[in-house]
Design a protein around this motif. Structure first.
Motif: not given
Ligand SMILES: *[C@@H]1O[C@H](CO)[C@@H](O)[C@H](O)[C@H]1NC(C)=O
Ligand SMILES: *[C@@H]1O[C@H](CO)[C@@H](O)[C@H](O)[C@H]1NC(C)=O
Ligand SMILES: *[C@@H]1O[C@H](CO)[C@@H](O)[C@H](O)[C@H]1NC(C)=O
Ligand SMILES: *[C@@H]1O[C@H](CO)[C@@H](O)[C@H](O)[C@H]1NC(C)=O
Length: 401
Positions: A278-279, A282, A284-285, A297, A299-300
């Protein structure tokens, strides 16, 4: 009830639907976009009902619509058009007649249709490929890969890979006078998914590394891990694609079992062991701030689906989930995104990731655009937007291929 009455009935419902369907305020050619959306929604709705009462399959009407404008291989004064087979897979070749001292560039064209429908025979694609061949003096190869649900993953991908590897052989390139250093893979929508994947596979294959000069991806879907990216939410009801429609069709590439479709609709389809992937998706990133809007965002939710589909964690279905090392060596990339497109954010994430590792990307964002415009360039649903995107893409090819 007579046939005419029935048609009239459908026409009235369609008209009512057109008036009722909202489209984004600034969308170009709003009435045409409304009409296309209404036709697709009605086909989807009738498919759902038809499947429920056992009359037909969900995708049947959409498939039928896509075949209305199938073309034969007709040569014209500039281009010789031939239907043949590469490695036993149907291809359509566009060969410029104009004499040229230099060897020709080549464009490999992979059509869209959510892995379930479509063909290089569609008139809009035939026009586009003819135009490309003529404008660039290029050899164009359209591929008719096998379709779901009859042929599941990875049939479509394998057909594309085999065809392209066949074409890339020295003697075949020589036969069509193609310059081996000027080859581009292009795909639209799900064809863009396939184009992105094939390009990755070839680039990471020592025998084919650096054989592809460029990839052109037109509003592709690039991942199936997260079905609630901001654009998936914002445009879940259209225009053109709806979230339900695309999930239903694309899940047919994996299985005909409805569990996957239902789970993906809830965004609860991924297995526990996929957490580390998922990274790569993501938002959000990776989404530019402007596109995050007010979405938050989350989490899954993993491990809810009992059936196990290994393909869900396969980068050959979701080219976005390869690591940076595999992205690094990708060729020159052209990506078109449209503002009012459910799949928009898949591409925006890919662009961020590619640029982060130094891949050269030309990003064309169409502010008032909608999904699939390149396939709506023929009467009765003719979008100027389709020609606009075509011209931008051809300009890019002229300068970069
Ligand atoms: C997705 O990105 C956000 C913000 O950077 C972070 O808080 C979160 O843990 C990330 N989730 C995953 C599954 O990578
Ligand atoms: C052939 O090419 C010329 C020059 O590009 C163009 O004007 C003409 O319309 C083309 N013919 C067809 C059938 O596309
Ligand atoms: C999943 O499996 C569990 C245990 O076998 C069962 O209780 C549950 O009903 C199943 N869920 C679905 C949606 O099939
Ligand atoms: C990236 O993925 C490839 C293929 O899965 C793997 O061989 C390689 O070790 C990975 N690289 C990194 C830095 O994780």
């Amino acid at each position: 009830m007579g046939y005419k009455t029935l048609c009239f009935g459908f026409f009235c419902i369609l008209l009512a639907y057109c008036f009722y369907l909202p489209v984004p305020e600034d969308v170009e050619e709003a009435w045409k976009v409304r009409t296309i959306s209404a036709i697709l929604k009605m086909s989807s709705f009738m498919g759902t009902i038809g499947e429920y009462i056992g009359l037909l399959k969900y995708e049947d009407i959409l498939v039928m619509l896509s075949t209305v404008h199938f073309t034969k291989p007709v040569s014209d004064e500039n281009i010789t058009v031939i239907d043949t087979k590469f490695s036993n897979i149907p291809v359509r070749l566009y060969l410029p007649k104009r004499k040229s001292e230099r060897q020709r560039p080549a464009v490999i064209f992979i059509h869209g249709g959510a892995f379930v429908l479509g063909s290089y025979k569609m008139a809009a694609y035939d026009d586009l490929n003819r135009w490309t061949a003529n404008k660039l003096g290029a050899v164009v190869v359209g591929i008719d890969y096998r379709l779901a649900p009859k042929y599941l993953f990875p049939a479509a991908l394998e057909d594309c890979v085999y065809t392209i590897k066949f074409f890339l052989q020295k003697n075949i390139l020589a036969k069509y006078r193609v310059d081996p250093t000027r080859i581009c893979i292009m795909g639209d929508s799900s064809g863009g998914t396939l184009a992105a994947t094939v390009t990755q596979l070839l680039q990471n294959d020592p025998n084919f590394k650096d054989k592809i000069k460029a990839q052109a991806l037109m509003y592709p879907g690039l991942q199936s891990l997260d079905t609630l990216l901001p654009s998936h939410q914002e445009y879940q009801h259209g225009p053109i694609l709806t979230r339900e429609m695309i999930i239903k069709l694309a899940s047919l590439y994996v299985t005909e079992d409805k569990d996957l479709f239902q789970a993906a609709l809830r965004n609860e389809h991924m297995p526990t062991e996929s957490r580390h992937l998922f990274k790569f998706v993501n938002w959000s990133d990776f989404l530019p701030e402007k596109y995050k809007k007010s979405y938050v965002y989350t989490d899954p939710v993993l491990g809810k689906l009992n059936a196990s589909y290994p393909v869900l964690v396969d980068s050959r279905l979701s080219p976005l989930i390869v690591n940076d090392t595999q992205l690094q060596s990708l060729p020159l990339t052209y990506i078109v995104t449209c503002e009012h497109d459910l799949l928009r954010d898949d591409s925006l994430i890919y662009i961020s990731r590619l640029r982060n590792v130094g891949v050269k990307v030309t990003h064309e964002h169409i502010e008032k655009g909608i999904h699939g415009a390149l396939s709506f360039t023929r009467a009765p649903i003719f979008l100027n937007l389709g020609l606009k995107i075509r011209d931008k893409y051809i300009n890019w090819l002229e300068e970069n291929l």
